[in-house]
Design an enzyme around this catalytic site. Sequence first.
Site, PDB file in Angstrom:
ATOM      1  N   TYR A   1     -33.135  18.763   1.415  1.00 11.25           N
ATOM      2  CA  TYR A   1     -33.520  17.458   0.844  1.00 11.25           C
ATOM      3  C   TYR A   1     -32.692  17.206  -0.416  1.00 11.25           C
ATOM      4  O   TYR A   1     -32.616  18.082  -1.287  1.00 11.25           O
ATOM      5  CB  TYR A   1     -35.027  17.420   0.534  1.00 11.25           C
ATOM      6  N   SER A   2     -32.088  16.028  -0.481  1.00 16.60           N
ATOM      7  CA  SER A   2     -31.310  15.674  -1.671  1.00 16.60           C
ATOM      8  C   SER A   2     -32.249  15.589  -2.864  1.00 16.60           C
ATOM      9  O   SER A   2     -33.343  15.036  -2.743  1.00 16.60           O
ATOM     10  CB  SER A   2     -30.662  14.298  -1.502  1.00 16.60           C
TER      11      SER A   2
ATOM     12  N   CYS B   1     -24.341   8.444   2.063  1.00 18.34           N
ATOM     13  CA  CYS B   1     -25.483   9.326   2.310  1.00 18.34           C
ATOM     14  C   CYS B   1     -26.553   8.630   3.147  1.00 18.34           C
ATOM     15  O   CYS B   1     -26.894   7.476   2.897  1.00 18.34           O
ATOM     16  CB  CYS B   1     -26.076   9.799   0.985  1.00 18.34           C
TER      17      CYS B   1
ATOM     18  N   GLU C   1     -22.559  12.835   3.025  1.00 20.83           N
ATOM     19  CA  GLU C   1     -23.694  13.730   3.275  1.00 20.83           C
ATOM     20  C   GLU C   1     -24.622  13.009   4.241  1.00 20.83           C
ATOM     21  O   GLU C   1     -25.448  12.187   3.819  1.00 20.83           O
ATOM     22  CB  GLU C   1     -24.402  14.046   1.960  1.00 20.83           C
TER      23      GLU C   1
ATOM     24  N   TYR D   1     -27.175  13.118   7.875  1.00 21.19           N
ATOM     25  CA  TYR D   1     -28.047  14.042   8.596  1.00 21.19           C
ATOM     26  C   TYR D   1     -28.742  13.376   9.766  1.00 21.19           C
ATOM     27  O   TYR D   1     -28.636  12.185   9.916  1.00 21.19           O
ATOM     28  CB  TYR D   1     -29.074  14.656   7.643  1.00 21.19           C
TER      29      TYR D   1
HETATM   30  C1  LIG Z   1     -27.767  17.531   2.968  1.00 26.68           C
HETATM   31  C2  LIG Z   1     -29.024  16.938   3.555  1.00 26.68           C
HETATM   32  C3  LIG Z   1     -29.845  16.166   2.760  1.00 26.68           C
HETATM   33  C4  LIG Z   1     -31.010  15.620   3.274  1.00 26.68           C
HETATM   34  N1  LIG Z   1     -31.793  14.852   2.471  1.00 26.68           N
HETATM   35  C5  LIG Z   1     -32.917  14.293   2.951  1.00 26.68           C
HETATM   36  C6  LIG Z   1     -33.734  13.468   2.107  1.00 26.68           C
HETATM   37  O1  LIG Z   1     -33.422  13.238   0.922  1.00 26.68           O
HETATM   38  N2  LIG Z   1     -34.861  12.938   2.636  1.00 26.68           N
HETATM   39  C7  LIG Z   1     -35.233  13.162   3.947  1.00 26.68           C
HETATM   40  O2  LIG Z   1     -36.290  12.651   4.364  1.00 26.68           O
HETATM   41  N3  LIG Z   1     -34.469  13.918   4.764  1.00 26.68           N
HETATM   42  C8  LIG Z   1     -33.346  14.512   4.289  1.00 26.68           C
HETATM   43  N4  LIG Z   1     -32.574  15.305   5.115  1.00 26.68           N
HETATM   44  C9  LIG Z   1     -33.066  15.583   6.480  1.00 26.68           C
HETATM   45  C10 LIG Z   1     -34.033  16.773   6.465  1.00 26.68           C
HETATM   46  O3  LIG Z   1     -33.306  17.958   6.165  1.00 26.68           O
HETATM   47  C11 LIG Z   1     -34.728  17.013   7.810  1.00 26.68           C
HETATM   48  O4  LIG Z   1     -33.769  17.051   8.819  1.00 26.68           O
HETATM   49  C12 LIG Z   1     -35.746  15.923   8.145  1.00 26.68           C
HETATM   50  O5  LIG Z   1     -36.775  15.869   7.165  1.00 26.68           O
HETATM   51  C13 LIG Z   1     -36.388  16.234   9.499  1.00 26.68           C
HETATM   52  O6  LIG Z   1     -36.922  17.533   9.458  1.00 26.68           O
HETATM   53  P1  LIG Z   1     -38.215  17.901  10.290  1.00 26.68           P
HETATM   54  O7  LIG Z   1     -38.429  19.382  10.155  1.00 26.68           O
HETATM   55  O8  LIG Z   1     -39.351  17.005   9.919  1.00 26.68           O
HETATM   56  O9  LIG Z   1     -37.785  17.548  11.751  1.00 26.68           O
HETATM   57  P2  LIG Z   1     -37.460  18.592  12.900  1.00 26.68           P
HETATM   58  O10 LIG Z   1     -38.739  19.165  13.400  1.00 26.68           O
HETATM   59  O11 LIG Z   1     -36.411  19.553  12.417  1.00 26.68           O
HETATM   60  O12 LIG Z   1     -36.797  17.612  13.923  1.00 26.68           O
HETATM   61  C14 LIG Z   1     -35.518  17.059  13.640  1.00 26.68           C
HETATM   62  C15 LIG Z   1     -35.414  15.706  14.276  1.00 26.68           C
HETATM   63  O13 LIG Z   1     -35.626  14.704  13.301  1.00 26.68           O
HETATM   64  C16 LIG Z   1     -34.554  13.755  13.335  1.00 26.68           C
HETATM   65  N5  LIG Z   1     -34.393  13.234  11.963  1.00 26.68           N
HETATM   66  C17 LIG Z   1     -34.003  13.918  10.857  1.00 26.68           C
HETATM   67  N6  LIG Z   1     -34.014  13.101   9.774  1.00 26.68           N
HETATM   68  C18 LIG Z   1     -34.417  11.883  10.222  1.00 26.68           C
HETATM   69  C19 LIG Z   1     -34.634  10.640   9.594  1.00 26.68           C
HETATM   70  N7  LIG Z   1     -34.452  10.480   8.267  1.00 26.68           N
HETATM   71  N8  LIG Z   1     -35.046   9.597  10.350  1.00 26.68           N
HETATM   72  C20 LIG Z   1     -35.224   9.734  11.681  1.00 26.68           C
HETATM   73  N9  LIG Z   1     -35.050  10.905  12.353  1.00 26.68           N
HETATM   74  C21 LIG Z   1     -34.640  11.960  11.618  1.00 26.68           C
HETATM   75  C22 LIG Z   1     -33.393  14.559  13.854  1.00 26.68           C
HETATM   76  O14 LIG Z   1     -32.405  13.747  14.424  1.00 26.68           O
HETATM   77  C23 LIG Z   1     -34.092  15.429  14.894  1.00 26.68           C
HETATM   78  O15 LIG Z   1     -34.275  14.748  16.102  1.00 26.68           O
HETATM   79  C24 LIG Z   1     -31.386  15.856   4.631  1.00 26.68           C
HETATM   80  C25 LIG Z   1     -30.544  16.635   5.422  1.00 26.68           C
HETATM   81  C26 LIG Z   1     -29.392  17.160   4.927  1.00 26.68           C
HETATM   82  C27 LIG Z   1     -28.521  17.993   5.820  1.00 26.68           C
END
Ligand SMILES: Cc1cc2nc3c(=O)[nH]c(=O)nc-3n(C[C@H](O)[C@H](O)[C@H](O)COP(=O)(O)OP(=O)(O)OC[C@H]3O[C@@H](n4cnc5c(N)ncnc54)[C@H](O)[C@@H]3O)c2cc1C
Length: 297
Positions: free
Chosen positions: A79-80, A255, A295, A297
């Site tokens: 998470y950023s 981002c 960045e 995701y």
């Molecule tokens: C460098 C970096 C920074 C990030 N910063 C943030 C942030 O500031 N805030 C934030 O909410 N997330 C952020 N993410 C995404 C975060 O890491 C997770 O991937 C996200 O919260 C989903 O995780 P989960 O365990 O709930 O879903 P999981 O159970 O891991 O399932 C992942 C699924 O969720 C989908 N998904 C991921 N993110 C989203 C989204 N925003 N909208 C719709 N579908 C999505 C994927 O495509 C995948 O199908 C960031 C990712 C990276 C790599």
Amino acid sequence: MKIKKYSIPESTVIYKPKSPFIARVISTTALTEAESSDEVRNIILDVSGSGIHYIEGQSIGIIPPGERETGKSHKARLYSIASARTGDDGSSTTATICVKRVYNEDNMAEAKVPGIASNYLCDLKPGDSVALIGPNGRRFLLPDDDSTDLILIAVGTGIAPFRAFIRHIFLEKGFWNGRIRLFYGIKNAMEALFLNDQNDDIGQYMTQETFEAFRALSRVHNEDEEKGYVQHKLAEHKQEVWEMICRGNFAVYICGLKGMEEGVDEVFTTLAKQQGLDWPTMKAKFIKKGQWNTEVY
Ligand SMILES: Cc1cc2nc3c(=O)[nH]c(=O)nc-3n(C[C@H](O)[C@H](O)[C@H](O)COP(=O)(O)OP(=O)(O)OC[C@H]3O[C@@H](n4cnc5c(N)ncnc54)[C@H](O)[C@@H]3O)c2cc1C
């Protein structure tokens, strides 16, 4: 030669998955309105005693409790960090993240499957403990030279690191000599994180001479609003954006969700073509120099 970016404090402790830091939730508040189709929460974590000294543009990892089907612990999700280095209370002992509650769209499943980490985080209450790793990231950092023009392009929660940039620049540092242009794509005005009546953490700095922000709404509900994506806003301001690129002293930061890159590239490809230039070649050079930072995701 690479442009010089802010340095990560050597004194910072970096936590790894095998021995995470246990942070405590100070507060959790909705950034989206109750009627909004999406929920994004602003979560402030207490990292006092961790030795963590993050800077703007870095991320932290969160390890959700429980195990995967394989019996292994869940992997960390990044998470950023949405706060500037001194944290939202200026104590340098907190880190803010903004988390969207995500559901995995599986067409075969009858119900939406809740994303593991985002639902865990969005359900946390003040006082709860969270296993945290990091801080991570050495590239998505501000340039040292404050006469650099900054082009910030975000969709959805991609705004988080830019809130950190803006708060660092205008609250902690006090000024930026280069121009700052923020292009922000969201579904509707209810999801304009940090740029709305309830939370204007970014919008309030639009009085600063060097800073302008432009919002693109992809789903509009009344005739006064114009429908479009972030790349359309960028295209509307193409003259100034291209002039910044040609001036040479710029840094672009992108981002948010992966899909956004294509639209952004289309705008720059068209602009380059009009000058007889090849965008992929130019972009590759900018990436190498640290002027093009992504960045997604
Ligand atoms: C460098 C970096 C920074 C990030 N910063 C943030 C942030 O500031 N805030 C934030 O909410 N997330 C952020 N993410 C995404 C975060 O890491 C997770 O991937 C996200 O919260 C989903 O995780 P989960 O365990 O709930 O879903 P999981 O159970 O891991 O399932 C992942 C699924 O969720 C989908 N998904 C991921 N993110 C989203 C989204 N925003 N909208 C719709 N579908 C999505 C994927 O495509 C995948 O199908 C960031 C990712 C990276 C790599």
